[in-house]
Write a protein that holds these residues in place. Structure first.
Motif, PDB file in Angstrom:
ATOM      1  N   CYS A  42     -13.587 -12.041  15.504  1.00 30.50           N
ATOM      2  CA  CYS A  42     -12.357 -12.285  16.274  1.00 30.50           C
ATOM      3  C   CYS A  42     -11.655 -13.535  15.770  1.00 30.50           C
ATOM      4  O   CYS A  42     -10.421 -13.574  15.662  1.00 30.50           O
ATOM      5  CB  CYS A  42     -12.670 -12.432  17.760  1.00 30.50           C
ATOM      6  N   GLU A  43     -12.435 -14.553  15.461  1.00 26.07           N
ATOM      7  CA  GLU A  43     -11.856 -15.803  14.968  1.00 26.07           C
ATOM      8  C   GLU A  43     -11.166 -15.581  13.622  1.00 26.07           C
ATOM      9  O   GLU A  43     -10.103 -16.132  13.343  1.00 26.07           O
ATOM     10  CB  GLU A  43     -12.955 -16.858  14.827  1.00 26.07           C
ATOM     11  N   GLN A  46      -8.578 -11.651  14.486  1.00 30.55           N
ATOM     12  CA  GLN A  46      -7.746 -11.470  15.686  1.00 30.55           C
ATOM     13  C   GLN A  46      -7.346  -9.998  15.909  1.00 30.55           C
ATOM     14  O   GLN A  46      -6.172  -9.621  15.766  1.00 30.55           O
ATOM     15  CB  GLN A  46      -6.497 -12.329  15.583  1.00 30.55           C
ATOM     16  N   ARG A  71     -11.708 -17.245  25.175  1.00 30.58           N
ATOM     17  CA  ARG A  71     -11.055 -17.875  24.010  1.00 30.58           C
ATOM     18  C   ARG A  71      -9.776 -17.157  23.591  1.00 30.58           C
ATOM     19  O   ARG A  71      -8.819 -17.791  23.168  1.00 30.58           O
ATOM     20  CB  ARG A  71     -12.047 -17.920  22.834  1.00 30.58           C
ATOM     21  N   TRP A  72      -9.772 -15.826  23.692  1.00 27.59           N
ATOM     22  CA  TRP A  72      -8.608 -15.041  23.272  1.00 27.59           C
ATOM     23  C   TRP A  72      -8.285 -14.004  24.348  1.00 27.59           C
ATOM     24  O   TRP A  72      -8.590 -12.808  24.188  1.00 27.59           O
ATOM     25  CB  TRP A  72      -8.886 -14.347  21.938  1.00 27.59           C
ATOM     26  N   HIS A  74      -5.789 -12.433  25.117  1.00 28.13           N
ATOM     27  CA  HIS A  74      -4.884 -11.344  24.743  1.00 28.13           C
ATOM     28  C   HIS A  74      -5.608 -10.178  24.072  1.00 28.13           C
ATOM     29  O   HIS A  74      -5.075  -9.073  23.986  1.00 28.13           O
ATOM     30  CB  HIS A  74      -3.800 -11.872  23.793  1.00 28.13           C
TER      31      HIS A  74
END
Length: 201
Positions: A42-43, A46, A71-72, A74
């Motif tokens: 994911c880092e 995305q 952290r994300w 969305h």
């Protein structure tokens, strides 16, 4: 639409990768076989959506979902599993997942569900939805034996660490199960849980 597939079974993630890549509007940007690797992916990439298995060695899908959503927020997460039990469904949704499909779901249907998920809808398999919306029995009888064991120890004033030691389970399992109990009984915290328990006894 960028998709990350997280599953510890190579047959599952390879099959999904091949089938979803055939969809013109979908790109599988990677696969991961445990939750920690999913966070790394994911880092790096995305994704728009993640197909996330629940039970994996190392970090499971529920913990990974919780950390990814923190952290994300969305990134949309669809839990994809063979497990239909109510506890896993509730834990996944409490962790922040927006969807929950069974691995028996046809890929054509899964593609449509992923599109709905990314567009902002919550997606629950019909069998999953049935489990969540069936009328529940009132009182302690709706809890599983393990949930009743933990509830009783909470009511007696034991900490999570003490409960974990007494029942030979991890503190994480105690925390997750407590979330389920609070949700099932519709109470806010440990104090109210203890009051509820002694009123029902």
């Amino acid at each position: 639409m960028k998709i990350l597939i997280v599953d510890d079974d190579p047959l599952v993630y390879q099959s999904l990768q091949v089938l979803l890549t055939r969809e013109k509007d979908m790109e599988v940007i990677g696969t991961a076989n445990d939750g920690a690797l999913a966070i790394e992916k994911c880092e790096q990439a995305q994704p728009d959506a993640i197909l996330m298995d629940i039970r994996m060695p190392g970090m499971d899908g529920i913990q990974a979902t919780r950390e990814i959503k923190e952290r994300w927020p969305h990134i949309r997460i669809m839990m994809l599993t063979t497990f239909e039990d109510e506890q896993n469904i509730r834990l996944a949704l409490l962790a922040g997942a927006e969807g929950y499909l069974l691995k028996s779901t046809q890929v054509s249907s899964m593609s449509e569900q992923l599109r709905a998920l990314v567009s902002g809808s919550s997606v629950l398999d019909a069998e999953v939805l049935k489990k969540l919306t069936q009328p529940e029995k009132q009182g302690l009888s709706e809890l599983t034996p393990r949930e009743n064991d933990i509830l009783e120890l909470v009511a007696q004033g034991f900490s999570n660490r003490e409960i974990a030691k007494q029942l030979f389970i991890s503190e994480g399992t105690v925390r997750n199960t407590l979330s389920i109990i609070l949700d099932k009984l519709q109470v806010r915290d440990r104090t109210q849980l203890a009051i509820y328990y002694w009123k029902k006894k």
